[in-house]
Design a protein around this motif. Structure first.
Motif, mmCIF file in Angstrom:
data_model
loop_
_atom_site.group_PDB
_atom_site.id
_atom_site.type_symbol
_atom_site.label_atom_id
_atom_site.label_comp_id
_atom_site.label_asym_id
_atom_site.label_seq_id
_atom_site.Cartn_x
_atom_site.Cartn_y
_atom_site.Cartn_z
ATOM 1 N N THR A 90 12.621 10.840 -18.691
ATOM 2 C CA THR A 90 12.676 12.021 -17.836
ATOM 3 C C THR A 90 11.938 13.187 -18.489
ATOM 4 O OG1 THR A 90 14.807 11.335 -16.934
ATOM 5 C CG2 THR A 90 14.214 13.648 -16.658
ATOM 6 N N VAL A 91 11.110 13.862 -17.698
ATOM 7 C CA VAL A 91 10.356 15.025 -18.169
ATOM 8 C C VAL A 91 10.729 16.212 -17.286
ATOM 9 C CG1 VAL A 91 8.081 15.991 -18.631
ATOM 10 C CG2 VAL A 91 8.461 13.517 -18.877
ATOM 11 N N GLU A 92 11.131 17.329 -17.908
ATOM 12 C CA GLU A 92 11.512 18.534 -17.175
ATOM 13 C C GLU A 92 10.541 19.673 -17.485
ATOM 14 O OE1 GLU A 92 16.377 17.841 -17.155
ATOM 15 O OE2 GLU A 92 15.451 19.250 -18.562
ATOM 16 N N HIS A 129 2.819 15.767 -33.776
ATOM 17 C CA HIS A 129 2.862 15.684 -32.322
ATOM 18 C C HIS A 129 3.068 17.060 -31.691
ATOM 19 C CE1 HIS A 129 4.169 11.172 -32.528
ATOM 20 N NE2 HIS A 129 2.849 11.332 -32.610
ATOM 21 N N PRO A 130 2.693 17.230 -30.421
ATOM 22 C CA PRO A 130 2.855 18.534 -29.754
ATOM 23 C C PRO A 130 4.278 18.774 -29.250
ATOM 24 C CG PRO A 130 1.793 16.994 -28.276
ATOM 25 C CD PRO A 130 1.930 16.275 -29.585
ATOM 26 N N LEU A 131 5.260 18.157 -29.896
ATOM 27 C CA LEU A 131 6.663 18.310 -29.511
ATOM 28 C C LEU A 131 7.463 18.810 -30.704
ATOM 29 C CD1 LEU A 131 7.118 14.967 -27.540
ATOM 30 C CD2 LEU A 131 7.303 17.253 -26.541
ATOM 31 N N PHE A 154 13.819 17.470 -26.883
ATOM 32 C CA PHE A 154 12.544 17.865 -27.479
ATOM 33 C C PHE A 154 11.740 18.629 -26.428
ATOM 34 C CE2 PHE A 154 13.811 13.914 -29.617
ATOM 35 C CZ PHE A 154 13.867 14.367 -30.936
ATOM 36 N N VAL A 155 10.937 19.596 -26.905
ATOM 37 C CA VAL A 155 10.172 20.441 -25.996
ATOM 38 C C VAL A 155 8.760 20.616 -26.555
ATOM 39 C CG1 VAL A 155 10.876 22.601 -27.124
ATOM 40 C CG2 VAL A 155 10.252 22.618 -24.692
ATOM 41 N N ALA A 188 4.747 26.268 -17.738
ATOM 42 C CA ALA A 188 6.102 25.981 -18.239
ATOM 43 C C ALA A 188 6.033 25.174 -19.535
ATOM 44 C CB ALA A 188 6.887 25.213 -17.186
ATOM 45 N N LEU A 189 7.141 25.108 -20.224
ATOM 46 C CA LEU A 189 7.295 24.197 -21.351
ATOM 47 C C LEU A 189 7.869 22.891 -20.810
ATOM 48 C CD1 LEU A 189 8.861 26.553 -24.068
ATOM 49 C CD2 LEU A 189 6.487 25.749 -23.954
ATOM 50 N N LEU A 190 7.354 21.779 -21.279
ATOM 51 C CA LEU A 190 7.892 20.477 -20.864
ATOM 52 C C LEU A 190 8.967 20.044 -21.859
ATOM 53 C CD1 LEU A 190 4.837 18.437 -19.573
ATOM 54 C CD2 LEU A 190 6.266 20.130 -18.413
ATOM 55 N N ARG A 191 10.082 19.623 -21.303
ATOM 56 C CA ARG A 191 11.226 19.237 -22.150
ATOM 57 C C ARG A 191 11.609 17.786 -21.852
ATOM 58 N NH1 ARG A 191 16.475 22.758 -21.456
ATOM 59 N NH2 ARG A 191 16.563 21.635 -19.458
#
Length: 448
Positions: free
Chosen positions: A257-259, A176-178, A186-187, A287-290
């Motif tokens: 939730t996605v940051e 996965h891309p995480l 996880f990011v 940005a990186l999604l966390r």
């Protein structure tokens, strides 16, 4: 000799020997009626007390004289000292709470039309045996919120204000891309762009634990300069799905939730919808999604009611549930005999309802309150059933009381009848002063 009869005529006086014979016959008849009760009293009360007192001075086998050794052990053994301390807590707290609740219920139900029905409901637990009540409350205090009523309510209230955990065991696969970001978060491995929707697949969530209103995941259209994407459960029930691909039967991770994080700072945040899609503003470009750790924390599981710290208050709560109705009925009977003119006079003099209750009602009910309080104190000194049934094995030492310790010492695996007899004598000595106080109070009331 002769005596004057009620009509004034002289009548013969029975001879002294005959009067003695009649008196002796009456005494013999009374003794004959009392004898069975006295025999039972001696066999079931006097003899056991005498034997227990004698046995308390002997060792475990009963062959060696131990003197006061068993009594000394009561006040030196940590387990028995815990029982003594818990008994003190029971005597102070349980009767006071039950009497106070009974007083409140009795006063309040006097003012409502459905007071009789309420009294019936409150008194109903008295019809349940201690054994049945213990089983009921063992289930009520069950740790699992899906089984224990107390924790189901507690968790429901907690989750109302704090929010429930989302997906506690969810995690990405290596493909996965995480990747893990530390602290349970996880990011994404690469920064995101608005040109292509972001995919945030996770596994490790049982389909049955997914939100009931989750819908099949879908890929959103690219946003006009905004970041779009999908967070979903990358698992097809029954197999056949492809990793890192949104298959038709796979569900969105609703509410996750996605940051968007740049240089360690959160610049945007979004929550996934029922189909797992989310949208972030243009500031998230590059940005990186966390996925923060709050998405994956363990769900709140309530309070350990039967743990070492709360087991005694929890059991006292079950006792109050049973006996508050008893207190209410007795106090309501006393309240019915309170002169209403005194209450009305206090109101006419300007007293509010709280002052009438505190200054007039409670003092007039003092004799009844004393009866209820003393009766419950005697009752809790002998409490056994609820503690034995409700307290689990891991907490039974922490909930221990003298009656339970008496049972364990006398009939347990390593039985010590001498120590058990000493505890029985101690319980008798604790109950006697309360009984004498109750008897004196009843005699004093009878002389008024």
């Amino acid at each position: 000799m002769s005596a004057v009869t009620a009509g004034g005529a002289a009548g013969p006086t029975p001879p002294a020997d005959k009067r003695k014979s009649v008196t002796g016959t009456r005494k013999a008849v009374a003794a004959a009626f009392l004898l069975p009760a006295l025999v039972l009293l001696g066999a079931l009360v006097v003899y056991p007390i005498g034997y227990s007192l004698q046995r308390s001075f002997f060792d475990q086998s009963g062959s060696g004289f131990a003197g006061l050794g068993n009594y000394r052990e009561i006040f030196t053994d940590d387990t028995i000292l815990t029982a003594v301390k818990n008994n003190a807590i029971w005597v102070v707290v349980a009767p006071t709470l039950a009497t106070a609740l009974g007083l409140i219920f009795a006063v309040l139900t006097e003012r409502v039309r459905w007071g009789t029905a309420f009294k019936l409901v409150v008194f109903m637990p008295m019809a349940i045996s201690m054994l049945a009540a213990g089983i009921i409350f063992r289930l009520v205090y069950e740790q699992d919120p899906e089984r224990g009523v107390a924790n189901a309510v507690w968790v429901g209230v907690h989750d109302t204000f704090e929010g429930s955990a989302g997906f506690p065991k969810a995690h990405p696969l290596p493909a996965h891309p995480l990747k893990a970001a530390g602290g349970g978060a996880f990011v994404t491995k690469e920064p995101v762009t608005a040109t292509a929707p972001v995919r945030l697949p996770l596994v490790g969530v049982a389909p049955a634990k997914m939100p009931s209103d989750a819908r099949p995941a879908r890929t959103p259209a690219p946003g006009d300069g905004r970041i779009t994407g999908t967070a979903w459960l990358d698992f097809t029930k029954g197999g056949g799905g492809r990793p890192n691909t949104i298959d038709p039967k796979e569900l969105g991770l609703k509410g996750i939730t996605v940051e968007a994080v740049k240089d360690g700072t959160v610049v945007a945040e979004a929550r996934a919808g029922a189909d797992g899609t989310f949208t972030l503003p243009a500031e998230a470009e590059g940005a990186l999604l966390r996925l923060p750790a709050e998405n994956f924390r363990e769900p709140y599981n309530g309070v350990n009611w039967l743990g070492p710290n709360l087991v005694t208050p929890a059991i006292i709560g079950s006792y109050v549930w049973m006996w508050a109705g008893f207190a209410m009925v007795l106090i309501a009977a006393g309240l019915a005999s309170v002169p209403r003119e005194l209450l009305e006079a206090a109101r006419v003099d300007g007293a509010n309802e709280w002052q009438v209750f505190r200054k007039v009602t409670v003092p007039l009910l003092a004799p009844v309150l004393a009866v209820v309080l003393v009766t419950l104190m005697i009752n809790v000194l002998k409490i056994f059933d609820l503690v034995f049934i409700i307290a689990p094995g891991s907490s039974q030492d922490d909930a221990n009381v003298l009656a339970l310790q008496l049972y364990r010492s006398s009939f347990g695996t390593d039985a010590h009848p001498g120590l058990g007899s000493a505890i029985a004598v101690l319980l008798l000595l604790l109950v006697l002063p309360v009984m004498f106080f109750n008897i004196r109070r009843m005699r004093r009331e009878g002389r008024r």
